[in-house]
Design a protein around this motif. Structure first.
Motif, short mmCIF file in Angstrom:
data_model
loop_
_atom_site.label_atom_id
_atom_site.label_comp_id
_atom_site.label_asym_id
_atom_site.label_seq_id
_atom_site.Cartn_x
_atom_site.Cartn_y
_atom_site.Cartn_z
N GLY A 1 -29.22 11.19 47.55
CA GLY A 1 -27.73 12.03 47.48
C GLY A 1 -28.60 12.75 48.63
N GLY A 2 -28.65 14.29 48.89
CA GLY A 2 -28.65 15.28 49.66
C GLY A 2 -30.61 15.84 48.93
N ARG A 3 -30.63 16.28 47.75
CA ARG A 3 -31.64 16.14 47.12
C ARG A 3 -32.98 15.09 47.54
NH1 ARG A 3 -31.01 15.62 41.50
NH2 ARG A 3 -30.01 13.53 41.95
N GLU A 4 -32.28 13.95 47.65
CA GLU A 4 -33.54 12.87 48.15
C GLU A 4 -33.42 12.84 49.55
OE1 GLU A 4 -32.27 12.52 44.71
OE2 GLU A 4 -31.02 11.90 45.77
N HIS A 5 -33.43 13.62 50.23
CA HIS A 5 -33.31 13.68 52.21
C HIS A 5 -33.61 14.31 52.01
CE1 HIS A 5 -31.32 14.05 56.18
NE2 HIS A 5 -32.96 13.35 56.67
N ALA A 6 -33.91 15.31 51.33
CA ALA A 6 -35.17 16.64 51.53
C ALA A 6 -36.08 15.95 51.11
CB ALA A 6 -34.15 18.12 50.81
N ALA B 1 -34.85 4.31 48.11
CA ALA B 1 -34.36 3.10 47.45
C ALA B 1 -32.55 3.86 46.62
CB ALA B 1 -34.61 2.67 46.87
N PRO B 2 -31.40 3.54 47.44
CA PRO B 2 -31.08 3.24 47.96
C PRO B 2 -30.41 3.93 49.53
CG PRO B 2 -29.48 3.35 46.73
CD PRO B 2 -30.46 4.35 45.96
N GLY B 3 -30.98 5.41 49.58
CA GLY B 3 -31.46 6.17 50.51
C GLY B 3 -30.05 5.93 50.97
N ASN B 4 -30.09 6.75 52.50
CA ASN B 4 -28.70 7.73 53.01
C ASN B 4 -29.18 7.53 54.46
OD1 ASN B 4 -29.83 9.64 54.40
ND2 ASN B 4 -28.98 11.00 51.93
N PRO B 5 -28.36 7.98 55.68
CA PRO B 5 -28.39 7.67 56.81
C PRO B 5 -29.53 8.65 57.30
CG PRO B 5 -26.28 7.01 56.27
CD PRO B 5 -26.39 7.68 55.30
N THR C 1 -43.97 5.86 42.45
CA THR C 1 -42.72 5.92 42.58
C THR C 1 -42.16 7.34 42.14
OG1 THR C 1 -43.10 4.00 42.24
CG2 THR C 1 -40.85 5.12 41.65
N VAL C 2 -41.06 8.06 43.10
CA VAL C 2 -40.59 9.40 42.55
C VAL C 2 -39.91 9.32 42.43
CG1 VAL C 2 -39.93 11.73 43.88
CG2 VAL C 2 -42.56 10.55 44.32
N VAL C 3 -38.80 9.67 41.24
CA VAL C 3 -37.43 9.04 40.88
C VAL C 3 -36.31 10.64 41.24
CG1 VAL C 3 -36.62 8.73 38.98
CG2 VAL C 3 -38.56 8.44 39.48
N GLY C 4 -35.87 10.28 42.45
CA GLY C 4 -34.97 12.02 42.44
C GLY C 4 -33.56 12.61 41.44
N PRO C 5 -33.14 11.53 40.79
CA PRO C 5 -32.35 11.22 39.60
C PRO C 5 -32.18 11.88 38.49
CG PRO C 5 -31.29 9.51 41.06
CD PRO C 5 -32.52 9.65 41.20
N GLU C 6 -31.24 12.17 38.35
CA GLU C 6 -31.68 11.73 36.55
C GLU C 6 -31.36 10.92 36.10
OE1 GLU C 6 -27.31 14.26 37.38
OE2 GLU C 6 -29.34 14.19 37.96
#
Length: 427
Positions: free
Chosen positions: A9-14, A31-35, A66-71
């Motif tokens: 998501g946007g959080r992970e891009h930041a 993983a999986p990331g975005n453009p 390993t950094v976990v972005g979402p909950e």
């Protein structure tokens, strides 16, 4: 070091953008990331629910953190799984992540540890009719209904009337998307005040405040319409002054971290304290076990400390030796969404104008996809735009100037992100 960041998501891009700025970074995989994340690291096709495949990748690429972005992976126990195999993870354990994963757990935890929050009652799925009867008998509105489990930010309803309570209870009972989340219902008193979010980084024993912001959850201007995952944010918020921040630390943050440590489940990672600043002081609306989205996009660019260095120290019990430094600028983050979000919306619309955005502003991708060099919409919240300035008013103006440069069919955004902060400053 080699880093694997989980999320898209946007959080992970930041987060990816912030990690990529670190001198300590060798390789960044998302993983999986975005453009958007693909411009600062290497996207890899991994399912966040396939822990075995994630482990195999970590061992193959010699990932150091390993950094976990979402909950969801946190609530499902990915930290425990990887740590048991000897790998460093930034994110709380399955037990600690219940602070977000179960509203019932969080409320009972706060009650037991005398952490200020709303009065509440809980009901099983079979007791929804009983809940309605109790709410009717009290005749005190607004009242807050919360699905106990994870619902993507859409399981909380503030009900103004008895009719709305009936409608929302029916929705929680019959809508398939709440099937798992609403096995238990939490009914809370409505708290009056201003909402704000304080973000904390912890290694289980030491906790340090990263920054604080104000989110805008409702889809419409003036905080109208349905709750969403978040339509924008700004930081810092004048709702929290220095004295209030000290109270938040003393009355909420330290008791939370200490209680988890005493329970032998040290809280490591990001603790998001969603607060209501009431006439009686700060009270917890909700905990999250990760950075907020879109608050993350407004706060990480303010961080002058090395974010990767802080996360690695937190994952390895060494946070006490680190300093958290933020700059003096205000930032406004506006989410560009597909019209119809958070209900029905169309995907696959070509996005134009990203390249026209000023170099001193930031664009973070969320629901996007790339095909043959062209970016298309691929979600409800499509991307967010962040502008910075030395005053909140200038930061808001800067951001909206950049928002106007990006276009796609059915583009929708709120036009009043940060306005609450300006009003508060005028008091």
């Amino acid at each position: 070091m080699n880093v694997l960041l989980l999320g898209s998501g946007g959080r992970e891009h930041a987060m990816a953008w912030s990690i990529a700025n670190s001198d300590k970074l060798d390789q960044l995989y998302i993983a999986p990331g975005n453009p958007g994340t693909a411009t600062v690291g290497t996207n890899v096709e991994l399912s966040l629910s396939d822990f075995d495949a994630i482990l195999e990748f970590i061992e193959d690429k010699k990932v150091d953190l390993t950094v976990v972005g979402p909950e969801k992976p946190l609530v499902n126990g990915i930290t425990d799984y990887l740590e048991e195999k000897g790998h460093s993870v930034f994110g709380p354990s399955k037990y600690a992540a219940q602070l977000e994963g179960s509203k019932k757990f969080a409320n009972e935890f706060m009650k037991e540890n005398r952490i200020p929050t709303a009065d509440f009652e809980t009901y099983t799925r079979k007791e929804f009719d009983k809940a309605l009867t109790v709410i009717k008998s009290k005749d005190k509105y607004p009242v807050v209904l919360k699905a106990d489990g994870l619902a993507g930010g859409k399981g909380v309803f503030i009900c103004e009337t008895e009719e709305e309570v009936e409608k929302r209870l029916n929705e929680l009972k019959k809508n398939d998307k709440f099937q798992d989340a609403a096995q238990t219902l939490v009914v809370e008193e409505f708290m009056e005040g201003q909402e704000a979010s304080v973000f904390v980084i912890s290694d289980g024993q030491t906790a340090k405040i990263l920054h604080y912001a104000q989110d805008h959850k409702r889809v419409g201007d003036g905080d109208t319409g349905l709750n969403t995952g978040g339509m924008g944010a700004y930081a810092p918020t004048p709702v929290i002054g220095n004295r209030m921040l000290q109270r938040v630390e003393k009355e909420i943050i330290l008791p939370t971290i200490s209680a988890m440590l005493l329970d032998e489940h040290p809280y490591k990672g990001i603790l998001y304290c969603g607060l209501m600043i009431t006439v009686d002081g700060p009270k917890v609306v909700e905990y999250n076990c990760r950075l907020g989205d879109p608050e993350c996009q407004a706060i990480l660019p303010a961080l002058e400390s090395d974010f990767l260095d802080l996360m690695y120290a937190a994952a390895n019990g060494q946070l006490d030796s680190k300093e958290v430094a933020i700059d003096k600028l205000y930032r406004c983050c506006v989410v560009l969404a597909s019209d119809g979000y958070p209900v029905e919306y169309e995907k696959g619309k070509e996005i134009a104008g990203i390249d026209e955005v000023s170099e001193d502003a930031l664009v973070f991708h969320a629901g996007t996809k790339e095909e043959d060099g062209t970016i298309y919409t691929d979600g409800g919240r499509v991307m967010s735009v962040v502008g910075a300035a030395d005053t909140l008013e200038k930061a808001i103006e800067k951001t909206y100037n950049e928002v106007d440069k990006i276009s796609f069919e059915n583009k929708y955004n709120r036009t009043d992100i940060g306005a609450k902060g300006l009003k508060y400053q005028d008091h």
